[in-house]
Design a protein around this motif. Sequence first.
Motif, mmCIF file in Angstrom:
data_model
loop_
_atom_site.group_PDB
_atom_site.id
_atom_site.type_symbol
_atom_site.label_atom_id
_atom_site.label_comp_id
_atom_site.label_asym_id
_atom_site.label_seq_id
_atom_site.Cartn_x
_atom_site.Cartn_y
_atom_site.Cartn_z
ATOM 1 N N LEU A 166 75.785 -3.979 64.150
ATOM 2 C CA LEU A 166 74.796 -3.017 64.633
ATOM 3 C C LEU A 166 75.203 -1.600 64.272
ATOM 4 C CD1 LEU A 166 72.276 -2.312 66.282
ATOM 5 C CD2 LEU A 166 73.740 -2.254 68.331
ATOM 6 N N HIS A 167 76.479 -1.288 64.419
ATOM 7 C CA HIS A 167 76.972 0.062 64.093
ATOM 8 C C HIS A 167 76.703 0.392 62.624
ATOM 9 C CE1 HIS A 167 79.326 3.665 64.443
ATOM 10 N NE2 HIS A 167 80.252 3.243 63.604
ATOM 11 N N ALA A 168 76.955 -0.566 61.734
ATOM 12 C CA ALA A 168 76.693 -0.349 60.308
ATOM 13 C C ALA A 168 75.199 -0.205 60.037
ATOM 14 C CB ALA A 168 77.283 -1.483 59.489
ATOM 15 N N SER A 169 74.397 -1.056 60.675
ATOM 16 C CA SER A 169 72.944 -0.983 60.490
ATOM 17 C C SER A 169 72.401 0.356 60.972
ATOM 18 C CB SER A 169 72.253 -2.124 61.235
ATOM 19 O OG SER A 169 72.610 -3.370 60.698
ATOM 20 N N GLN A 170 72.919 0.836 62.076
ATOM 21 C CA GLN A 170 72.466 2.132 62.601
ATOM 22 C C GLN A 170 72.851 3.280 61.666
ATOM 23 O OE1 GLN A 170 74.351 1.899 66.477
ATOM 24 N NE2 GLN A 170 72.420 1.344 67.476
ATOM 25 N N ALA A 171 74.029 3.180 61.053
ATOM 26 C CA ALA A 171 74.444 4.220 60.109
ATOM 27 C C ALA A 171 73.494 4.276 58.926
ATOM 28 C CB ALA A 171 75.879 3.961 59.637
ATOM 29 N N VAL A 172 73.126 3.107 58.388
ATOM 30 C CA VAL A 172 72.183 3.070 57.267
ATOM 31 C C VAL A 172 70.797 3.503 57.735
ATOM 32 C CG1 VAL A 172 71.130 1.603 55.507
ATOM 33 C CG2 VAL A 172 73.535 1.285 56.107
ATOM 34 N N GLY A 173 70.422 3.133 58.968
ATOM 35 C CA GLY A 173 69.138 3.571 59.504
ATOM 36 C C GLY A 173 69.046 5.085 59.616
ATOM 37 N N ARG A 174 70.131 5.735 60.029
ATOM 38 C CA ARG A 174 70.124 7.208 60.093
ATOM 39 C C ARG A 174 69.919 7.816 58.719
ATOM 40 N NH1 ARG A 174 74.335 6.171 63.739
ATOM 41 N NH2 ARG A 174 75.937 6.612 62.169
ATOM 42 N N SER A 175 70.435 7.139 57.700
ATOM 43 C CA SER A 175 70.292 7.660 56.342
ATOM 44 C C SER A 175 68.826 7.743 55.926
ATOM 45 C CB SER A 175 71.074 6.791 55.349
ATOM 46 O OG SER A 175 72.462 7.033 55.447
ATOM 47 N N ILE A 176 67.984 6.853 56.438
ATOM 48 C CA ILE A 176 66.555 6.913 56.105
ATOM 49 C C ILE A 176 65.996 8.274 56.499
ATOM 50 C CG2 ILE A 176 64.289 5.908 56.568
ATOM 51 C CD1 ILE A 176 65.740 3.258 57.183
ATOM 52 N N GLY A 213 66.942 4.972 39.448
ATOM 53 C CA GLY A 213 65.612 5.422 39.074
ATOM 54 C C GLY A 213 64.653 4.316 38.708
ATOM 55 N N ARG A 214 65.074 3.055 38.865
ATOM 56 C CA ARG A 214 64.214 1.901 38.590
ATOM 57 C C ARG A 214 63.871 1.139 39.864
ATOM 58 N NH1 ARG A 214 65.293 0.167 32.781
ATOM 59 N NH2 ARG A 214 66.428 1.970 31.978
ATOM 60 N N ALA A 215 64.408 1.581 40.991
ATOM 61 C CA ALA A 215 64.171 0.881 42.256
ATOM 62 C C ALA A 215 62.688 0.931 42.615
ATOM 63 C CB ALA A 215 65.008 1.527 43.366
ATOM 64 N N ASP A 216 62.302 0.062 43.540
ATOM 65 C CA ASP A 216 60.905 0.033 43.961
ATOM 66 C C ASP A 216 60.576 1.131 44.964
ATOM 67 O OD1 ASP A 216 60.489 -2.218 42.327
ATOM 68 O OD2 ASP A 216 61.194 -3.555 43.916
ATOM 69 N N GLY A 217 61.605 1.832 45.444
ATOM 70 C CA GLY A 217 61.377 2.999 46.293
ATOM 71 C C GLY A 217 61.276 2.701 47.772
ATOM 72 N N PHE A 218 61.754 1.522 48.219
ATOM 73 C CA PHE A 218 61.772 1.184 49.638
ATOM 74 C C PHE A 218 63.081 1.699 50.244
ATOM 75 C CE2 PHE A 218 58.597 -1.549 48.009
ATOM 76 C CZ PHE A 218 57.815 -2.023 49.052
ATOM 77 N N VAL A 219 62.981 2.579 51.219
ATOM 78 C CA VAL A 219 64.163 3.117 51.901
ATOM 79 C C VAL A 219 64.272 2.359 53.220
ATOM 80 C CG1 VAL A 219 65.359 5.222 52.601
ATOM 81 C CG2 VAL A 219 63.537 5.344 50.895
ATOM 82 N N THR A 220 65.175 1.405 53.284
ATOM 83 C CA THR A 220 65.243 0.474 54.407
ATOM 84 C C THR A 220 66.644 0.456 55.014
ATOM 85 O OG1 THR A 220 65.972 -1.473 53.166
ATOM 86 C CG2 THR A 220 63.605 -0.965 53.128
ATOM 87 N N PRO A 221 66.775 -0.031 56.255
ATOM 88 C CA PRO A 221 68.102 -0.110 56.883
ATOM 89 C C PRO A 221 68.893 -1.340 56.469
ATOM 90 C CG PRO A 221 66.427 -0.834 58.434
ATOM 91 C CD PRO A 221 65.699 -0.386 57.193
ATOM 92 N N THR A 222 68.502 -1.965 55.373
ATOM 93 C CA THR A 222 69.102 -3.230 54.941
ATOM 94 C C THR A 222 70.530 -3.032 54.455
ATOM 95 O OG1 THR A 222 66.885 -3.809 54.189
ATOM 96 C CG2 THR A 222 68.678 -5.279 53.561
#
Length: 441
Positions: free
Chosen positions: A96-106, A69-78
């Motif tokens: 790439l597979h891991a990055s795509q998984a996090v990207g889908r989470s956005i 709840g203190r994050a800056d609120g950026f939802v990124t594929p990082t």
Amino acid sequence: MNSYKHVVYWHDTESVTLGAPLREDIECDVCIVGGGFTGLWTAYFLKEAEPALDIRVVEAHHSGYGASGRADGFVTPTIGKDIQALVREFGYARALHASQAVGRSILEIGRFARKNRVDAEYEATDYLMVATDAAQLKRLREDRALAQRMGAAPAPVLPADESRAVIGSPAVLGSMRTGGALVNPYKLARGIARVVREKGVTLYDTSPCLRVEPGARPTVVTTGGRIKADKVVLATNVHMDAFPPFRRKVVPIWTYAMVSEPLTDAQLSRVAWPGREGLVEAKSLLTCARFTHDNRIMFAGGPAPYYFGRDKRQRNMNRPEVYRAIHREFLRFFPQWADLRFTYAYGGTADVVRDYAPHFGRLDGGNILYGYGYCGNGIAATHTGGKVLRDLALGKDTDYSRLLFVDDGRRGQPADFPPEPALFLGARAVTRLMNWKESRA
């Protein structure tokens, strides 16, 4: 002289009624320690997969109080902070597979909010990675080339004039658009907590975990009671150092932000920023800026100090020298807003690990699970991590349980940090080294 409110801005956007603490000894199927994003998403995905599971969550304060709840609120594929190191260790395809998984989470976080009527102030704006000197322009081009080698299709690096048409800062010399979104992280955490409660998950507020006793059925001991469970999930992020196996795996780094009063129409008109994208400077100790839902400016960055003895006390929010540095950076980016008054100035801790990447895995024969190591880039990654922990808890072999985040025979936990005073001296030296390296083109 400025008079700041040393309160997390997001915490003022929604009132909270605390839930009941744990006051008994009980048993359950899964006990999750930590009511932030990692713990909440794990509870949500477990309930979605196995609705009959009895799941209990113990939280030291309340959901959204801590780093979530203190994050800056950026939802990124990082993924952590060093994708190049992950490529070297695991290869282009797995990275790439891991990055795509996090990207889908956005995208899935946005769908979750709409489906469950969670007012997380979700804005699918993308964000702009910007360069303010020659070294950062070089980094943008290298990041783009790496993405191409991984098989992705990155956006082009824009020159200064095109970049300033997106975000009208005279400091920006070039930029690259990256997929992402903005949220109110506190409202998102509170919303997930509401949804999992409605699904039958029990959340205990103000119930700090004192220790976890291993065994065939581990026991979570809190200040008010004990929970014996088939599986225990440790999801305390920067506070993982409270548990012996992780005592020297995590270092708490303080990050700070300032939030302005709402901008007037006249102030808004001074800076071209039509798409409301988040702005992130292309360096490790990043500077970032964004609009809030009510047209305030959040500006974060500047120093990211480690305080001797792993000091996480709230008194570190009152650091005038830090806010002076942040305000100087703000004026470098936006001299047009020299008259803008900042009303909130606050900070919080992010977990940093030696390899700058998340870690998920099992301890004690698989009965105790863990997830941590987001290095300040966790809003989307925790959503992905919830699926990883779900599948590890259910003993399923899936694409998520095989992601490169998972500590298995090929990858182990990060190396230990040294004890004090070497830790304090080393942290200062690393910061100086990073600043020096990033100043070189």
